[in-house]
Design an enzyme around this catalytic site. Sequence first.
Site, PDB file in Angstrom:
ATOM      1  N   ASP A 287      49.752  60.350  26.036  1.00 43.68           N
ATOM      2  CA  ASP A 287      49.106  61.400  25.376  1.00 43.68           C
ATOM      3  C   ASP A 287      49.899  61.705  24.008  1.00 43.68           C
ATOM      4  OD1 ASP A 287      50.847  63.709  25.733  1.00 43.68           O
ATOM      5  OD2 ASP A 287      50.368  63.514  28.081  1.00 43.68           O
TER       6      ASP A 287
ATOM      7  N   CYS B 163      39.127  43.818  14.744  1.00 41.67           N
ATOM      8  CA  CYS B 163      40.654  44.166  14.465  1.00 41.67           C
ATOM      9  C   CYS B 163      40.399  44.656  12.937  1.00 41.67           C
ATOM     10  CB  CYS B 163      41.491  43.098  14.704  1.00 41.67           C
ATOM     11  SG  CYS B 163      43.120  43.488  13.713  1.00 41.67           S
TER      12      CYS B 163
ATOM     13  N   HIS C  71      55.930  54.063  26.225  1.00 41.11           N
ATOM     14  CA  HIS C  71      55.030  53.100  26.941  1.00 41.11           C
ATOM     15  C   HIS C  71      53.753  53.126  26.070  1.00 41.11           C
ATOM     16  CE1 HIS C  71      56.909  53.929  31.177  1.00 41.11           C
ATOM     17  NE2 HIS C  71      57.565  52.918  30.673  1.00 41.11           N
TER      18      HIS C  71
HETATM   19  P1  OAD Z   1      54.682  60.079  37.977  1.00 42.14           P
HETATM   20  O1  OAD Z   1      53.154  60.575  38.342  1.00 42.14           O
HETATM   21  O2  OAD Z   1      55.307  59.060  38.814  1.00 42.14           O
HETATM   22  O3  OAD Z   1      55.493  61.339  38.267  1.00 42.14           O
HETATM   23  C1  OAD Z   1      55.341  62.857  37.872  1.00 42.14           C
HETATM   24  C2  OAD Z   1      56.439  63.599  38.053  1.00 42.14           C
HETATM   25  O4  OAD Z   1      56.043  64.941  37.773  1.00 42.14           O
HETATM   26  C3  OAD Z   1      56.592  63.754  39.822  1.00 42.14           C
HETATM   27  O5  OAD Z   1      58.205  63.569  39.924  1.00 42.14           O
HETATM   28  C4  OAD Z   1      56.196  65.228  40.029  1.00 42.14           C
HETATM   29  O6  OAD Z   1      56.988  65.815  40.935  1.00 42.14           O
HETATM   30  C5  OAD Z   1      56.339  65.780  38.714  1.00 42.14           C
HETATM   31  N1  OAD Z   1      55.504  66.922  38.495  1.00 42.14           N
HETATM   32  C6  OAD Z   1      54.436  67.350  38.671  1.00 42.14           C
HETATM   33  N2  OAD Z   1      54.181  68.574  38.198  1.00 42.14           N
HETATM   34  C7  OAD Z   1      55.076  68.947  37.398  1.00 42.14           C
HETATM   35  C8  OAD Z   1      55.304  69.966  36.380  1.00 42.14           C
HETATM   36  N3  OAD Z   1      54.236  70.902  36.277  1.00 42.14           N
HETATM   37  N4  OAD Z   1      56.433  70.004  35.535  1.00 42.14           N
HETATM   38  C9  OAD Z   1      57.264  69.096  35.866  1.00 42.14           C
HETATM   39  N5  OAD Z   1      57.149  68.060  36.701  1.00 42.14           N
HETATM   40  C10 OAD Z   1      56.061  67.987  37.446  1.00 42.14           C
HETATM   41  O7  OAD Z   1      54.990  59.840  36.249  1.00 42.14           O
HETATM   42  P2  OAD Z   1      55.804  59.236  35.692  1.00 42.14           P
HETATM   43  O8  OAD Z   1      57.285  59.661  36.101  1.00 42.14           O
HETATM   44  O9  OAD Z   1      55.758  59.548  34.103  1.00 42.14           O
HETATM   45  O10 OAD Z   1      54.007  53.540  33.009  1.00 42.14           O
HETATM   46  O11 OAD Z   1      55.537  57.685  35.591  1.00 42.14           O
HETATM   47  C11 OAD Z   1      56.258  56.508  34.956  1.00 42.14           C
HETATM   48  C12 OAD Z   1      55.418  55.672  34.538  1.00 42.14           C
HETATM   49  O12 OAD Z   1      54.605  55.017  35.605  1.00 42.14           O
HETATM   50  C13 OAD Z   1      54.266  56.148  33.530  1.00 42.14           C
HETATM   51  O13 OAD Z   1      54.663  56.195  32.211  1.00 42.14           O
HETATM   52  C14 OAD Z   1      53.273  54.984  33.591  1.00 42.14           C
HETATM   53  C15 OAD Z   1      53.312  54.801  35.299  1.00 42.14           C
HETATM   54  O14 OAD Z   1      52.606  53.621  35.703  1.00 42.14           O
HETATM   55  C16 OAD Z   1      52.868  52.936  32.284  1.00 42.14           C
HETATM   56  O15 OAD Z   1      51.895  53.016  32.299  1.00 42.14           O
HETATM   57  C17 OAD Z   1      53.796  51.665  32.064  1.00 42.14           C
END
Ligand code: OAD
Length: 235
Positions: free
Chosen positions: A92, A134, A107
């Site tokens: 985003d 494109c 990403h």
């Molecule tokens: P996840 O969905 O795996 O993890 C989200 C994290 O945010 C969890 O640890 C939650 O506990 C935490 N969380 C939830 N609400 C929150 C809040 N209000 N404040 C702070 N933290 C909160 O998302 P990512 O770790 O970003 O990759 O995932 C990593 C990657 O996996 C993404 O970029 C994407 C996905 O597949 C690709 O698309 C390549």
Amino acid sequence: MNLVVLTGAGISAESGISTFRAADGLWENHRIEDVASPEGFMRDPALVHHFYNLRRAQLHEVVPNKAHQALAALERAWRGRGAFLLVTQNVDDLHERAGSRALRHMHGELRRLLCTACGETGPWHDDAGVDTPCPDCGAEAMRPDIVWFGEIPHHMDEIMEALGQADLFCAIGTSGVVYPAAGFAAQARRNGRNCVLYEINPTPTGGRYFDHVIAAPASEGVPELLCRLGVGADS
Ligand code: OAD
């Protein structure tokens, strides 16, 4: 004092954007491998375009929250103190809309498309599909400019360099299961600068490298981090 911040889906959760790993294991009702892998795109490009069109359209309905704003304030306040780099796994655009500038989307970005014929990327704000030409070469071969599973994240050289020089590292709202981002805390810990590591997450990951854990939603945790670093949120 050089500072590197890593953000994940959790920082945008309070703006109304779903995280990836919801309890049902689906991302907005789809299996992640169907909509976030090159194989999924080859199988059904129309479905994948439609999926990202919805995500792109949602950007019109969401706004940055207090956590995005506090990170932009932190960057402004950090001028003169040392280097600052914000690395996000999010696709985003809420960090830039909040005012962050030293920002790298490792990403990719919803608001960009990539031509699989000529390799050019460019901004894109509308719907796209299999017959979108494109703007550079005219081929109907566009895909979302998103790093899918099995692909190499963007800006890795610059990110590794910053982690090697970091004195402070903070991971915010990321589950720490997707590499290489999941290895950034270890990388900072090993850089020989006694880097101090923070995590902000309402459900902390238990990552063993973190010195300080702020177990709170990002909208509270990031302002708390600014307090601990002696930075005012109105900077
Ligand atoms: P996840 O969905 O795996 O993890 C989200 C994290 O945010 C969890 O640890 C939650 O506990 C935490 N969380 C939830 N609400 C929150 C809040 N209000 N404040 C702070 N933290 C909160 O998302 P990512 O770790 O970003 O990759 O995932 C990593 C990657 O996996 C993404 O970029 C994407 C996905 O597949 C690709 O698309 C390549």
